[in-house]
Design a protein around this motif. Structure first.
Motif, PDB file in Angstrom:
ATOM      1  N   GLY A 151       0.819  -1.208   0.000  1.00  0.00           N
ATOM      2  CA  GLY A 151       0.000   0.000   0.000  1.00  0.00           C
ATOM      3  C   GLY A 151       0.852   1.256   0.000  1.00  0.00           C
ATOM      4  O   GLY A 151       2.040   1.214   0.318  1.00  0.00           O
TER       5      GLY A 151
ATOM      6  N   SER B 283      -7.216   4.762   2.765  1.00  0.00           N
ATOM      7  CA  SER B 283      -6.868   3.900   1.641  1.00  0.00           C
ATOM      8  C   SER B 283      -8.018   3.829   0.653  1.00  0.00           C
ATOM      9  O   SER B 283      -9.147   3.535   1.029  1.00  0.00           O
ATOM     10  N   THR B 284      -7.736   4.075  -0.619  1.00  0.00           N
ATOM     11  CA  THR B 284      -8.787   3.957  -1.627  1.00  0.00           C
ATOM     12  C   THR B 284      -9.167   2.498  -1.874  1.00  0.00           C
ATOM     13  O   THR B 284     -10.242   2.225  -2.389  1.00  0.00           O
ATOM     14  N   ASN B 285      -8.299   1.571  -1.513  1.00  0.00           N
ATOM     15  CA  ASN B 285      -8.633   0.150  -1.644  1.00  0.00           C
ATOM     16  C   ASN B 285      -9.633  -0.279  -0.578  1.00  0.00           C
ATOM     17  O   ASN B 285     -10.323  -1.269  -0.723  1.00  0.00           O
ATOM     18  N   ASP B 286      -9.667   0.440   0.492  1.00  0.00           N
ATOM     19  CA  ASP B 286     -10.467   0.083   1.651  1.00  0.00           C
ATOM     20  C   ASP B 286     -11.442   1.245   1.911  1.00  0.00           C
ATOM     21  O   ASP B 286     -11.505   1.787   2.999  1.00  0.00           O
TER      22      ASP B 286
ATOM     23  N   VAL C 228     -10.090  -7.734   1.031  1.00  0.00           N
ATOM     24  CA  VAL C 228      -9.788  -6.458   0.364  1.00  0.00           C
ATOM     25  C   VAL C 228      -8.763  -6.700  -0.739  1.00  0.00           C
ATOM     26  O   VAL C 228      -7.751  -7.373  -0.532  1.00  0.00           O
ATOM     27  N   ARG C 229      -9.034  -6.130  -1.910  1.00  0.00           N
ATOM     28  CA  ARG C 229      -8.161  -6.301  -3.063  1.00  0.00           C
ATOM     29  C   ARG C 229      -7.417  -5.012  -3.384  1.00  0.00           C
ATOM     30  O   ARG C 229      -7.923  -3.918  -3.162  1.00  0.00           O
ATOM     31  N   ASP C 230      -6.232  -5.139  -3.915  1.00  0.00           N
ATOM     32  CA  ASP C 230      -5.365  -4.012  -4.239  1.00  0.00           C
ATOM     33  C   ASP C 230      -5.602  -3.584  -5.684  1.00  0.00           C
ATOM     34  O   ASP C 230      -5.172  -4.256  -6.619  1.00  0.00           O
ATOM     35  N   LYS C 231      -6.259  -2.461  -5.860  1.00  0.00           N
ATOM     36  CA  LYS C 231      -6.591  -1.955  -7.200  1.00  0.00           C
ATOM     37  C   LYS C 231      -5.339  -1.580  -7.992  1.00  0.00           C
ATOM     38  O   LYS C 231      -5.360  -1.554  -9.214  1.00  0.00           O
ATOM     39  N   ASP C 232      -4.253  -1.255  -7.301  1.00  0.00           N
ATOM     40  CA  ASP C 232      -3.015  -0.854  -7.977  1.00  0.00           C
ATOM     41  C   ASP C 232      -2.122  -2.021  -8.379  1.00  0.00           C
ATOM     42  O   ASP C 232      -1.162  -1.838  -9.118  1.00  0.00           O
TER      43      ASP C 232
ATOM     44  N   ASN D 247      -5.332  -6.438  -8.608  1.00  0.00           N
ATOM     45  CA  ASN D 247      -6.392  -6.973  -7.744  1.00  0.00           C
ATOM     46  C   ASN D 247      -5.907  -8.066  -6.797  1.00  0.00           C
ATOM     47  O   ASN D 247      -6.679  -8.914  -6.352  1.00  0.00           O
TER      48      ASN D 247
ATOM     49  N   TYR E 189      -4.812  -7.250  -0.666  1.00  0.00           N
ATOM     50  CA  TYR E 189      -4.223  -5.998  -0.191  1.00  0.00           C
ATOM     51  C   TYR E 189      -3.537  -6.210   1.160  1.00  0.00           C
ATOM     52  O   TYR E 189      -2.330  -6.073   1.290  1.00  0.00           O
TER      53      TYR E 189
END
Length: 195
Positions: free
Chosen positions: A49, A76-79, A101-105, A108, A111
């Motif tokens: 992150g 966090s924009t992921n959360d 939770v998945r990491d958009k950056d 996916n 996270y």
């Protein structure tokens, strides 16, 4: 007088034997009873992150309840939402949330990937929630009011023991990854667990 001397010798023989065993190390003194922990806190961490600086989230156990936790995050924009969120549920629900939770950056991928916990001798959920609100109302600031500041404010609001623990440094000037990897182990938090 002879009778008294034999009784005394018989009565003291076990004591002398016990002292000999104790002195040799075969028997140890009973450990002082330790109080059961009243609370427990966990920092969940997303190492990828914030462009590799990491992202921290919190979970605190409600004292006196068998399996109820308060958990949340900030910034966090992921959360989402970025301005902070808080929830409650069982440990399974808490852990399940952070696992999902998945990491958009990063394609996916998962996270949050790890967490550390520590037991506390005290715990006050209302005070922790009050600190959550205080930090949230200040607004997100990457340098002075970020996810690590939020997590540490919640932990220290929850537990006077953690608030007074000088090993838990100020969150300012620390990345979440460095705090997780260096400060928490130095403060004797448990080993890292994988999600």
């Amino acid at each position: 007088m002879k009778m008294y001397g034999r009784r005394m010798a018989r009565a003291t023989a076990p004591v002398i034997g016990a002292l000999a065993l104790f002195a040799s190390g075969a028997v140890t003194a009973p450990l002082e009873a330790q109080a059961a922990p009243a609370g427990r806190v966990c920092m969940f961490e997303a190492p990828d992150g914030a462009y590799g600086a990491g992202h921290a989230a919190f979970a605190i156990k409600a004292p006196g309840k068998t399996n109820h936790w308060i958990y949340g995050s900030f910034g966090s924009t992921n959360d989402a939402p970025v301005n902070g969120w808080i929830n409650g549920g069982t440990w399974e629900k808490t852990r399940g949330h952070f696992t999902s939770v998945r990491d958009k950056d990063h394609n996916n991928a998962r996270y949050y990937t790890r967490y550390r916990c520590v037991n506390t001798r005290d715990g006050d959920v209302k005070r922790a929630q009050s600190w959550y609100t205080t930090v949230k109302n200040r607004g997100y600031n990457v340098a002075t009011n970020n996810c690590l500041h939020m997590s540490m404010a919640v932990f220290k609001g929850y537990s006077e023991a953690l608030r007074k623990d000088t090993r838990l440094k100020s969150a300012t000037r620390w990345t979440p990854n460095d705090y997780y990897n260096e400060v928490l182990p130095a403060a004797r938090w448990e080993a890292s667990h994988s999600l």
